[in-house]
Structure formats: C-alpha cells, structure tokens
Scaffold this active site. Structure first.
Site, PDB file in Angstrom:
ATOM      1  N   TYR A 155      -3.164   2.116  -3.481  1.00 36.04           N
ATOM      2  CA  TYR A 155      -3.221   0.654  -3.650  1.00 36.04           C
ATOM      3  C   TYR A 155      -4.554   0.213  -4.267  1.00 36.04           C
ATOM      4  O   TYR A 155      -4.632  -0.820  -4.919  1.00 36.04           O
ATOM      5  CB  TYR A 155      -3.006  -0.010  -2.287  1.00 36.04           C
ATOM      6  CG  TYR A 155      -2.414  -1.398  -2.337  1.00 36.04           C
ATOM      7  CD1 TYR A 155      -1.270  -1.670  -3.079  1.00 36.04           C
ATOM      8  CD2 TYR A 155      -2.990  -2.447  -1.629  1.00 36.04           C
ATOM      9  CE1 TYR A 155      -0.713  -2.931  -3.102  1.00 36.04           C
ATOM     10  CE2 TYR A 155      -2.447  -3.720  -1.653  1.00 36.04           C
ATOM     11  CZ  TYR A 155      -1.313  -3.957  -2.386  1.00 36.04           C
ATOM     12  OH  TYR A 155      -0.773  -5.219  -2.410  1.00 36.04           O
ATOM     13  N   LYS A 162      -6.188  -8.359  -2.020  1.00 32.46           N
ATOM     14  CA  LYS A 162      -5.419  -8.969  -0.930  1.00 32.46           C
ATOM     15  C   LYS A 162      -6.334  -9.429   0.205  1.00 32.46           C
ATOM     16  O   LYS A 162      -6.069 -10.446   0.854  1.00 32.46           O
ATOM     17  CB  LYS A 162      -4.369  -7.978  -0.400  1.00 32.46           C
ATOM     18  CG  LYS A 162      -3.218  -7.726  -1.353  1.00 32.46           C
ATOM     19  CD  LYS A 162      -2.411  -8.985  -1.632  1.00 32.46           C
ATOM     20  CE  LYS A 162      -1.158  -8.672  -2.428  1.00 32.46           C
ATOM     21  NZ  LYS A 162      -0.392  -9.894  -2.787  1.00 32.46           N
TER      22      LYS A 162
END
Length: 256
Positions: A155, A162
């Site tokens: 990720y 995020k």
C-alpha cells in the site's frame, strides 16, 4: 415505507465501476429516498454509463478535485440541479504507480504530493466547495478510508495519504461543528474495485482478511460499506462527528 434519506440531496464522487463502494452508496441512497448528483474524473462518460444502472437517472458533473476552476464552478451546477446539498460522499483516492507496490523508500516527493493532494487534501477542498450549498440546519460529509493505523503490504504511500485523510476529517469535524455539519469516515475492508486493482500485489494485502477477519469478508460485495456510508448520511447519527466506523468484518480488532 419511507427511507432514511427521504428528502436528502447527496453528492457522490468516485462512481467508476459497478463494483465500487461509491456506486452502491449512490444506489442505496436513491433506494432510501435521496436525490443524488455524481461527479467524475477523468472519464465522465464512463460514470454516465455506470449511472444508467442506478434505480433512477442521476446527473454527472466533471470534477477534478485538484482543479480550482472545477471546484469553483461546482456550486452553480449543483444548485441548478438539486437546489442545495444535505450530504457529500468523498470516495476519491489516487497515487502514482511509483508510490505503490513496495517502492516506499524510493518514491519521489512529487508522487507523494500527488497522492496527498488527490487522496487527502481533496476532502477539505471538496467540502469547502460544497459548504455554500449546505442548509442552516447542517449536513453530513462521509469519506472512505483504509485503516491507516497499520503499515500494509504493497500500500506504501497510500497509507500516509489515508492517515492524512483521517486527520483532515477530524479537523473538518472540529471546524464545521458550529455549522452542524458532521464529518465522518467509513474504514472499509478490501474491495475488488478499480482503485484496488491499480495496486500491485493487492491480492497479498487482501489475503489477510481470509485468516484474521472474525466475520467472513467478501471482496466482491461493496454493499456493507455502502450501507455504512448511507447510515452516516442519515439523521440516525445526529451527534456523531470526527469518527471512523469500521466496516471491515472486524479485522481492525484482531491482533493476530
């Protein structure tokens, strides 16, 4: 029988595929009585095609959240179509390929900046563009995150993006509370959407759910997350803001 969004006017971003959380949010919102308007970038025609699968027609507006002119023009378009807004759904995230897939240590700042701008700062810029459309009695802003407490495989810089999104939501909750505007996030488990498929090695990340999630998790079913978004858009959470609600099968609660 009335729906929990009867009379609500909702803007939904990020409807790119029928498999996206945003599409199911839009569908459920209509089924629960809302009028909706969709935004799309970079291919509004793709969203228009997917929008035909919704229960009722919905206007699609081109919106690049990094484009000041697009943001400035949003109020007039939405006001003409719906008269105002009671809710906004932020389902926008993007990182260049060199910011994903195990390249964390080598990603240049330019790519990190793009990920932060599109995925985190846009929550603030979209909310501010929609703010004049919100009534005096307030409204609800709901975004989508992927639990940023952890470092996930593959990720990479979407993780810090995020984390920035989650912090931005809390600060918006702080500053917009006086307008009775709530800002919350749904932290969803992995879904086989277009965004997910753009992450190299995504299957490795998603495989964690097969072993650790207390509730069976289905990557092909975005509806649970969409239901969470619709619930937060409704009046059933009138005093909830700055919150992150997990719709992830419970994996966030399990250590190993």
């Amino acid at each position: 029988m009335s729906g929990i969004l009867d009379g609500k006017r909702i803007l939904v971003t990020g409807v790119l595929m029928e498999s996206s959380i945003a599409f199911h949010t839009a569908r459920l919102a209509q089924e629960q009585g809302a009028e909706i308007i969709l935004t799309a970038f970079p291919r509004p025609t793709l969203t228009e095609r997917i929008a035909r699968k919704l229960p009722r027609p919905a206007k699609v507006v081109e919106l690049d959240v990094t484009n000041g002119e697009h943001l400035a023009g949003l109020e007039d378009v939405v006001r003409e179509e719906l008269g105002g807004l009671d809710g906004v759904v932020h389902s926008i995230g993007f990182a260049p390929q060199d910011a994903l897939g195990g390249n964390f240590l080598n990603t240049p700042f330019e790519s990190v900046a793009t990920a932060m701008h599109v995925s985190a700062y846009s929550l603030k810029s979209l909310t501010m563009a929609c703010l004049p459309l919100m009534p005096e009695e307030g409204g609800s802003v709901v975004g989508l995150t992927f639990d940023a407490k952890f470092a996930w495989p593959q990720y990479d810089w979407m993780g810090p993006a995020k984390a920035a999104l989650e912090a931005t939501s809390r600060y918006l909750a702080r500053d917009l509370g006086k307008r009775n505007i709530r800002c919350n996030l749904i932290s969803a488990g992995p879904i086989g959407s277009m965004a997910a498929k753009s992450i190299p090695g995504f299957a490795e990340l998603a495989g964690v759910w097969d072993h650790r999630s207390p509730l069976t998790w289905d990557m092909a079913d975005p509806e649970p997350a969409g239901r969470g978004v619709v619930a937060l858009l409704s009046d059933w959470f009138p005093k909830t803001t700055g919150e992150i609600i997990h719709v992830d099968g419970g994996l966030h609660a399990i250590g190993a």
